[in-house]
Design an enzyme around this catalytic site. Structure first.
Site, PDB file in Angstrom:
ATOM      1  N   GLU A 135     -45.380  53.897  79.400  1.00 32.65           N
ATOM      2  CA  GLU A 135     -44.259  54.130  79.002  1.00 32.65           C
ATOM      3  C   GLU A 135     -44.284  53.864  77.756  1.00 32.65           C
ATOM      4  OE1 GLU A 135     -41.452  51.160  80.578  1.00 32.65           O
ATOM      5  OE2 GLU A 135     -39.971  51.620  78.751  1.00 32.65           O
ATOM      6  N   ASN A 137     -40.761  43.025  74.867  1.00 32.29           N
ATOM      7  CA  ASN A 137     -39.490  43.031  74.994  1.00 32.29           C
ATOM      8  C   ASN A 137     -39.217  42.771  76.446  1.00 32.29           C
ATOM      9  OD1 ASN A 137     -40.365  45.574  75.810  1.00 32.29           O
ATOM     10  ND2 ASN A 137     -38.664  46.765  75.271  1.00 32.29           N
ATOM     11  N   CYS A 158     -37.351  50.236  74.639  1.00 33.55           N
ATOM     12  CA  CYS A 158     -37.369  51.911  74.665  1.00 33.55           C
ATOM     13  C   CYS A 158     -36.411  52.707  75.088  1.00 33.55           C
ATOM     14  CB  CYS A 158     -38.558  51.992  75.831  1.00 33.55           C
ATOM     15  SG  CYS A 158     -40.186  51.065  75.567  1.00 33.55           S
TER      16      CYS A 158
HETATM   17  O1  G3P Z   1     -38.148  49.032  76.558  1.00 31.35           O
HETATM   18  C1  G3P Z   1     -38.530  48.850  77.956  1.00 31.35           C
HETATM   19  C2  G3P Z   1     -37.914  49.844  78.858  1.00 31.35           C
HETATM   20  O2  G3P Z   1     -38.184  49.727  80.008  1.00 31.35           O
HETATM   21  C3  G3P Z   1     -36.312  49.448  78.768  1.00 31.35           C
HETATM   22  O3  G3P Z   1     -35.862  49.204  80.020  1.00 31.35           O
HETATM   23  O4  G3P Z   1     -34.193  48.169  81.702  1.00 31.35           O
HETATM   24  O5  G3P Z   1     -33.816  47.982  79.121  1.00 31.35           O
HETATM   25  O6  G3P Z   1     -33.604  50.246  80.370  1.00 31.35           O
HETATM   26  P1  G3P Z   1     -34.203  48.965  80.354  1.00 31.35           P
END
Ligand code: G3P
Length: 494
Positions: A265, A169, A299
């Site tokens: 993560e 992603n 995530c």
């Molecule tokens: O899914 C990856 C996670 O790091 C999301 O990043 O910047 O979309 O909150 P962000």
């Protein structure tokens, strides 16, 4: 310019067959096997990636460890200038990388462009921040019972060989967020891009190579997660593994990795708690952004909303009204599409649909969406959801937000803390003091007050607990995580 700059990384045919980078040269694997990357937009072939062999991985690891000491001995200002040049290349090819991300992982142009811009800024920020990472000296007589005469000089040193595994992603941003701090702290990096997103990953690797990262210090090994990923995870010469991906994959890597530092993560399944005094318009905006951006494949996506029935009855119409204007499923290349393009694969969409159907059988109600065409999943809202339903017990990587009615704030705390996930949580209330009091009760990585869960800004600490992660990311935290302390104690006999 792109054709010339990237000519070495593929066979220049259509669709291209991309090579892997062994740290010195771009090569086709002796396995003779490749993996085809299909666009989630309409299934067309974007290109093929090598499926490298264990022998090729062993060779890459050996090259990395052979080259690493000289890289660590390279003056920091040189490592910094190479890193800034990599950022410049990323900016230079913003349009090219954006278009590739759209095709390869189905982001909208604005989401893809934001990822590329963010990656260049992050790379520069790391290169600036590393210059303030310092060691320290300690004197023995601070401690009771000790005289002067022992001085500890504590410096930060590289681990050696870091394996960086990025998710589909954010195949550029979450690759650089691992590669850059590892390089700056003097490590060699073996980069394993995702399959979907791997073509973007080999392009990113080329930029570090062209920025002047020396031979052997960065490599890019492509192939399936089970064979290539597993072999890397258990490789005896790997010193650190930094990974973003599902909780199940993270747990599998951790089991194989053995005793070495892990910075993970993993899955989120993030809740949003709405108190009666919350600003419902703001809350609705944040739930929509948090729940449906990149079709919910983050995530940090909001996956369920907790509130009293009265609050949910007040909030839901506001969310539905706003969704009518700000959410539209479709081809991510179309300007009509808002937030919700395709999910990454038909199988992912099928799994997602199954969990929705099972939850409906258990009593959940579909308010909007709930079905799909192939891997195009309608933005969905379920109500009447309970914490034991599949859409809550699993990380549902798709455009779904579930509404769960609670009878008290204590119940909200219990639901969140009983979850096997603990990445982020949001709480919406006009009284920030109440938000702070509530935040202190939650066993999660980060609590957002009046905002949707998010990793950015990227210098903030970013971490998950339970099955949501290991260790901490974020600029300074990642630089420290990619290094270890090395005390040298000078003993002056009295
Ligand atoms: O899914 C990856 C996670 O790091 C999301 O990043 O910047 O979309 O909150 P962000």
């Amino acid at each position: 310019m792109p054709a010339e700059f990237f000519s070495a990384i593929s066979n220049q045919k259509t669709p291209p067959v991309y090579k892997f980078f062994d740290g010195k040269a771009w090569k086709e694997s002796t396995s003779g096997k490749t993996i085809t990357v299909h666009s989630p937009i309409h299934g067309e072939t974007v290109g093929e990636l090598q499926s490298v062999t264990p022998g090729e991985i062993d060779h890459v690891m050996q090259s990395a460890l052979t080259a690493q000491p000289a890289w660590e001995a390279t003056p920091l200002n040189k490592r910094v200038s190479v890193t800034h040049l990599a950022a410049d290349w990323i900016r230079h090819f913003e349009d090219y990388l954006t278009a590739l991300l759209v095709r390869e992982i189905g982001k909208t142009d604005s989401e893809a462009r934001s990822e590329i811009k963010r990656t260049a800024d992050l790379t520069d920020y790391f290169a600036d921040e590393v210059q303030s990472i310092r060691g320290e000296t300690l004197d023995s007589d601070n401690f009771p019972g000790y005289d002067k005469g022992r001085i500890a000089m504590v410096e930060r040193v590289a681990y050696g060989a870091v394996v960086a595994i990025a998710p589909f992603n954010y195949p550029v941003n979450l690759a650089a967020s691992k590669i850059v701090p590892a390089l700056l702290m003097g490590n060699a990096v073996v980069f394993k891009p995702p399959t979907q997103g791997g073509i973007s990953g080999v392009h990113l690797t080329r930029m570090f190579e062209k920025a002047g990262v020396p031979a052997g210090i960065i490599s890019c090994v492509t192939g399936g997660g089970t064979d290539v990923g597993d072999y890397l995870a258990s490789h005896p010469k790997v010193d650190v593994i930094t990974f973003t991906g599902s909780s199940d994959t993270g747990a599998a890597i951790a089991r194989k990795a053995g005793m070495k530092p892990l910075v993970f993560e993993c899955g989120g399944n993030n809740p949003a708690v709405v108190l009666p005094d919350a600003d419902m318009n703001l809350t609705a905006r944040e739930i929509i952004k948090g729940g449906y951006q990149y079709a919910g494949q983050r995530c940090t996506a909001i996956k369920y909303v907790l509130g009293s029935q009265g609050v949910l009855d007040q909030l839901l119409p506001v969310v539905l009204t706003q969704m009518g204007e700000s959410v539209k499923m479709g081809d991510p290349r179309s300007p009509e599409t808002k937030l919700v393009g395709p999910v990454i694969s038909v199988s992912a969409a099928g799994q997602f649909q199954q969990w929705i159907d099972e939850s409906v059988k258990l009593g959940a109600k579909i308010v909007t969406g709930g079905s799909r065409k192939g891997n195009y999943m309608e933005p969905t809202i379920l109500t009447g959801v309970t914490p034991d339903m599949p859409v809550v017990t699993h990380e549902v990587f798709g455009p779904l937000v579930s509404f769960i009615s609670i009878k008290s704030m204590d119940e909200a705390v219990t639901i969140i803390n009983d979850s096997m996930f603990g990445l982020q949580a949001s709480v919406f209330t006009k009284d920030e003091g109440t938000g702070l009091t509530f935040a202190k009760q939650l066993n999660v990585g980060t609590v957002q007050i009046n905002g949707s869960p998010q990793r950015g800004p990227d210098h903030f600490p970013f971490l998950g607990v339970k099955r949501s992660g290991l260790g901490v990311q974020g600029v300074r935290y990642s630089l420290e995580a990619m290094s270890r302390l090395k005390p040298v104690v000078i003993n002056k006999p009295q």
